[in-house]
Design an enzyme around this catalytic site. Structure first.
Site, PDB file in Angstrom:
ATOM      1  CB  SER A  87      -2.258  -1.046  -4.526  1.00 17.81           C
ATOM      2  OG  SER A  87      -3.399  -1.683  -5.026  1.00 17.81           O
TER       3      SER A  87
ATOM      4  CD  GLU B 162       4.019   0.511   4.276  1.00 16.94           C
ATOM      5  OE1 GLU B 162       4.120  -0.719   4.273  1.00 16.94           O
ATOM      6  OE2 GLU B 162       4.195   1.210   3.267  1.00 16.94           O
TER       7      GLU B 162
ATOM      8  CD  GLN C 199       2.220  -6.071   0.273  1.00 13.99           C
ATOM      9  OE1 GLN C 199       1.270  -5.319   0.099  1.00 13.99           O
ATOM     10  NE2 GLN C 199       3.441  -5.779  -0.132  1.00 13.99           N
TER      11      GLN C 199
ATOM     12  CG  HIS D 122      -2.578  -5.751   2.533  1.00 17.95           C
ATOM     13  ND1 HIS D 122      -3.772  -5.236   2.986  1.00 17.95           N
ATOM     14  CD2 HIS D 122      -1.940  -4.734   1.891  1.00 17.95           C
ATOM     15  CE1 HIS D 122      -3.855  -3.965   2.620  1.00 17.95           C
ATOM     16  NE2 HIS D 122      -2.770  -3.636   1.947  1.00 17.95           N
TER      17      HIS D 122
ATOM     18  CG  LEU E 283      -4.269  -2.323   6.587  1.00 15.23           C
ATOM     19  CD1 LEU E 283      -3.239  -3.429   6.522  1.00 15.23           C
ATOM     20  CD2 LEU E 283      -4.546  -1.785   5.203  1.00 15.23           C
TER      21      LEU E 283
ATOM     22  NE  ARG F 180       2.295  -2.226   2.735  1.00 16.47           N
ATOM     23  CZ  ARG F 180       1.241  -1.801   2.059  1.00 16.47           C
ATOM     24  NH1 ARG F 180       0.671  -2.584   1.154  1.00 16.47           N
ATOM     25  NH2 ARG F 180       0.740  -0.604   2.280  1.00 16.47           N
TER      26      ARG F 180
ATOM     27  CB  ALA G 233      -8.824  -1.559 -11.630  1.00 12.54           C
ATOM     28  N   GLY G 234     -11.795  -0.958 -12.246  1.00  9.00           N
ATOM     29  CA  GLY G 234     -12.968  -1.079 -13.111  1.00  9.00           C
ATOM     30  C   GLY G 234     -13.608   0.270 -13.379  1.00  9.00           C
TER      31      GLY G 234
ATOM     32  CB  ALA H 183     -17.969  -1.540  -9.322  1.00  6.93           C
ATOM     33  N   GLY H 184     -14.451  -1.808  -8.358  1.00  7.15           N
ATOM     34  CA  GLY H 184     -13.438  -1.097  -7.580  1.00  7.15           C
ATOM     35  C   GLY H 184     -12.788  -0.042  -8.452  1.00  7.15           C
TER      36      GLY H 184
ATOM     37  NE  ARG I  88      -0.116  -3.552  -3.326  1.00  7.69           N
ATOM     38  CZ  ARG I  88      -0.458  -2.697  -2.375  1.00  7.69           C
ATOM     39  NH1 ARG I  88      -0.030  -1.453  -2.393  1.00  7.69           N
ATOM     40  NH2 ARG I  88      -1.228  -3.081  -1.363  1.00  7.69           N
TER      41      ARG I  88
ATOM     42  CG  HIS J 275      -0.177  -4.350   5.758  1.00 11.85           C
ATOM     43  ND1 HIS J 275       0.169  -3.843   6.994  1.00 11.85           N
ATOM     44  CD2 HIS J 275      -0.255  -3.287   4.924  1.00 11.85           C
ATOM     45  CE1 HIS J 275       0.283  -2.523   6.891  1.00 11.85           C
ATOM     46  NE2 HIS J 275       0.028  -2.163   5.654  1.00 11.85           N
TER      47      HIS J 275
ATOM     48  CG  PHE K 148       3.203   4.875   2.516  1.00 14.49           C
ATOM     49  CD1 PHE K 148       2.345   5.753   3.152  1.00 14.49           C
ATOM     50  CD2 PHE K 148       2.778   3.560   2.320  1.00 14.49           C
ATOM     51  CE1 PHE K 148       1.089   5.338   3.572  1.00 14.49           C
ATOM     52  CE2 PHE K 148       1.532   3.140   2.733  1.00 14.49           C
ATOM     53  CZ  PHE K 148       0.676   4.022   3.365  1.00 14.49           C
TER      54      PHE K 148
END
Lengths: 573, 236
Positions: free
Chosen positions: A393, A250, A235, A347, A247, A281, A15-16, A12-13, A388, A237, A115
């Site tokens: 993302s 950036e 990746q 990351h 984290l 990165r 994308a979902g 359920a992030g 990436r 970071h 960024f």
């Protein structure tokens, strides 16, 4: 129990959630999450979401596309990058219309900041392309989409863990799940399954990832015979808090922060003369490791400093308040006065389950698997190529989450219900029972710690044949040891002990694929740096790695990269 | 160093009543209380249940009561508790499901009750809606909420007034009421104008003290009260 829904979204992030929202009007959608949805790891995204809105200075989608391709060290499939960059403004406006509280410019537009790797005019200098809500951009986006999903009647099953993907003759019939609150195993019967289970940074010791990021969806796809793509590209970071790996966005460098070595030198000027601290990165993480290896860490130790002291308290409060608070809490220092000790932290996974442009999962012959979709970090489009860019993302999640949702809605018209096989849950139940019944053996935590140690020591920012061979031997030894994994907790309710033992199978399996892929690729590209093959080799290696499970060792094969606009050239910044 | 933990243990499906169990954990001063709980579960007693995920105060899973104060276990460090026993209990006023795991469904329904999403009848413009930095600033603090429930678990009113939705739900109401893009300000103000809403709050300030994201929760509730009064007196 058997639950029946047209579409089951696992994870359920963002994308979902985005996919579920898109499909909600066309069929009955269930959202399964092993944590409460608002605890999902998209919420930890800090810096922002990229889109060439041009709100602060001129920008164009073509520059964004170029940066994405170059950032990915030309392994990016360029048709994917084009869709991303062209659709980005629409996707960001949509988020704003749903209520995401972006920071604003003086004229009332969405504010943007610089960024890493995002440039104007094909690399001439940094550009302000990242749209942000302070340094909690992911969290506010996720909360917004979550409440929108509840509002639209998406059925949510919190604290349900996927144990198996149910496939019938190469088609999806549903999933098997474990309900944390009761310890019961259920089946979800569905016509479509979308995997949006995120990354698996937990294969490494130091990571910005949450404890839940164990790659269950990716591993279950792999176990079902789906190949995994570009898994060697992990990746790191550059700026994880020293020791903890938490984290530091950036955005800190986007707002003007500078990395300094033991003698106070702003060393990125040597590695990336044009965009310095805003290099991608992979380059910054390598630079930090080089400084440390050559004795230029702080006091000769294994970290460098991120200096934000010149940004001023107001800017830290308005734009970087979460990271300021992390630094205060975990290090006891004030970023307005003291530099922050940092070193690279695992990351993001560029690799994952191969999909087409609409989230359809592709099998070993590059054909869609009927009913199976994937989106987000668990998928590999391949958009991010070998590395990436920051802020791409969150954008990936909403752009390609939406496309997957749209394609699922369309597919409902074509897909029949497969009969659920009798006793579909049996394999998962007996796997669990074997673990629960075992009295002698090792705890999962011990095996997991050894896995994380070997991956960190042998398969991080720098790799070579010998270190990868060592990692592979150790992983296979741990896989053996895992056959005797035991748990203390034999209870049915909220048994994290059992769950973590099951998750460890995913971590071990995925670690093996990462190392096998990294061993195969005898060149250096993006985040994959081989000390024994330090150059990029387009003649031999401008191709995607695929790894498939077989009865024996995993099988490695390749597929070509789609190049539409930008021919590969030397990657300097 | 050795840290002594006393942890609330209870499985309502099995146990007649809760007990406290003692554990000894070796930990560094800079480690998190969450690291200690993990060490207990991974190395000593796999039967202990609690929620956790991000480990750095973003996901909001590990709200619990630590030495009498509601907090995130991942934001509290060992050095804050040197020389004392650490007593860990579930969030007060929540139904215990097992050990430190509580039922948050009611809490989330409370947030949902005030419709925590933007409502605007106007068709959105082709680009973003305009919002000035000053308008945006009104929600700058409340958008930090991570739904960890530490505020609601800390509020003494929760013990007396079963109707009260609790401070977190009001923070979410505040977020839409003071969002210049939302259409429903008056209706939303009316919704919080009740004993279930803002008038249950009597300024104990415990929510503000507990909030791990430093949201001035009580101040927000009082701002809502003043806003209701302004509209009531006809001088918005």
């Amino acid at each position: 129990m058997v639950f029946k829904h047209d579409i089951v979204v696992v994870g359920a992030g963002l994308a979902g959630l985005r996919a579920a929202l898109e499909a909600a009007n066309s069929g009955e959608v269930a959202l399964i999450s092993k944590v409460y949805p608002t605890r999902s790891h998209s919420g930890a995204a800090q810096g922002g979401i990229a889109a060439a809105l041009g709100n602060e200075e001129p920008d164009s989608w073509e520059w964004h596309m170029y940066d994405t391709v170059k950032g990915g060290d030309y392994l990016t499939d360029q048709d994917v990058a084009e869709i991303l960059a062209r659709d980005a403004p629409r996707a960001v406006y949509e988020l704003e219309h749903w209520g995401v509280p972006f920071n604003r410019t003086a004229e009332g537009k969405i504010a943007q900041r610089a960024f890493g790797g995002h440039t104007r005019e094909f690399g001439k200098g940094p550009v302000k392309r990242a749209c942000y809500a302070a340094d909690r951009s992911g969290r506010v986006m996720m909360d917004t989409l979550y409440f929108e999903a509840v509002r639209r009647g998406v059925r949510i099953y919190s604290e349900f863990q996927m144990l198996d993907l149910i496939m019938v003759a190469g088609r999806v019939a549903g999933i098997v799940v474990y309900e944390l609150a009761t310890g019961e195993v259920h089946c979800f019967h569905s016509r479509i399954v979308l995997l949006s289970t995120g990354g698996f940074g937990k294969v490494f010791r130091t990571t910005s990832n949450c404890f839940a990021n164990t790659g269950d969806g990716v591993y279950l796809a792999y176990r079902s015979g789906i190949p995994l793509e570009d898994m060697e590209f992990v990746q790191f970071h550059p700026t994880g808090i020293y020791g903890l790996g938490v984290l530091i966005s950036e955005a800190a460098r986007g707002e003007g922060g500078i990395l300094r070595n033991g003698s106070g030198e702003a060393f990125m000027e040597r590695y990336a003369p044009t965009i310095k601290d805003l290099a991608p990165r992979d380059m910054v993480s390598r630079a930090i490791h080089m400084e440390i290896l050559q004795g230029r860490g702080i006091d000769g130790r294994d970290f460098v400093h991120l200096d934000l002291t010149h940004l001023g308290e107001k800017r830290l409060r308005e734009r970087l308040s979460d990271i300021s608070s992390f630094v205060r809490i975990y290090l006891g220092i004030d970023p307005a006065r003291d530099p922050i000790p940092v070193r690279p932290t695992c990351h993001y996974m560029m690799g994952g389950i191969p999909t087409d442009l609409d989230g359809r999962v592709l099998d070993a012959h590059h054909r869609p698997v009927p009913g199976l979709f994937a989106a987000g970090e668990c998928a590999c489009l391949s958009l991010h190529g070998a590395n990436r860019l920051g802020c791409n993302s969150l954008l990936d999640l909403v752009v390609f989450g939406r496309r997957a949702g749209e394609a699922m809605a369309t597919s409902l018209g074509e897909l029949e219900w497969e009969d659920l096989p009798r006793n579909a849950q049996d394999p998962a139940v007996s796997r669990m029972k074997r673990v629960l019944d075992r009295r002698e053996g090792d705890r999962a935590g011990v095996i997991r710690a050894s896995l994380q140690k070997t991956m960190t020591e042998n398969c991080s920012v720098f790799r070579r044949e010998g270190s990868l061979e060592k990692a592979l031997t150790e992983i296979r030894r741990l896989m053996d040891q895992y056959r005797r994994v035991k748990v203390d907790n034999r209870g049915k309710r909220f048994n994290a002990d059992l769950l973590e033992a099951l998750e460890l199978e995913s971590l071990l399996g995925l670690a093996e694929v990462i190392v096998v892929s990294a061993k195969a690729r005898q060149e250096s590209r993006g985040a994959h740096y081989r000390e024994d093959f330090p150059e990029r080799d387009d003649g031999g290696w401008l191709k995607h790695t695929l790894v498939r499970k077989t009865g024996e060792d995993p099988e490695v094969f390749f597929k070509s990269v789609r190049i539409t606009r930008f021919e590969p050239k030397a990657r300097t910044y | 160093m050795e840290m002594r933990f006393r942890i609330f243990r209870y499985d309502p499906k099995v146990d007649r009543e809760p007990v406290y169990r003692n554990y000894l954990v070796s930990a560094e001063p800079e480690e998190r209380i969450l690291d200690c709980l993990n060490r207990i579960r991974w190395e000593q007693d796999g039967t202990l249940s609690y929620r956790m995920s991000c480990g750095h105060g973003v996901c909001g899973s590990d709200g619990m009561r630590i030495n009498g104060r509601c907090a995130l276990a991942c934001q509290k460090l060992v050095k804050d508790y040197l020389g004392s026993e650490v007593v860990v209990e579930p969030l007060p006023f929540f139904k215990v499901l097992k050990d430190l795991v509580v039922d948050v469904d009611g809490f989330l329904s409370g947030v949902m009750y005030f419709r925590p999403y933007l409502i605007s009848s106007a068709a959105p413009p082709p680009r973003e809606r305009s919002q000035s930095p000053e308008e945006r600033k009104k929600v700058e603090e409340v958008i930090r909420c991570i739904l960890c429930a530490c505020c609601t678990g800390s509020c003494p009113v929760m013990a007396e007034n079963e109707q009260y939705v609790g401070p977190a739900a009001l923070v979410w109401a505040y977020r839409t009421i003071f969002d210049s893009r939302d259409d429903l300000k008056l209706e939303r103000l009316e919704a919080v104008n009740s004993q279930k809403g803002v008038w249950a709050c009597v300024n104990h300030l415990e929510c503000t003290r507990a909030c791990p994201k430093e949201i001035p929760v009580t101040k927000c509730i009082n701002t809502l009260k003043r806003e209701i009064e302004k509209h009531r007196s006809g001088k918005p």
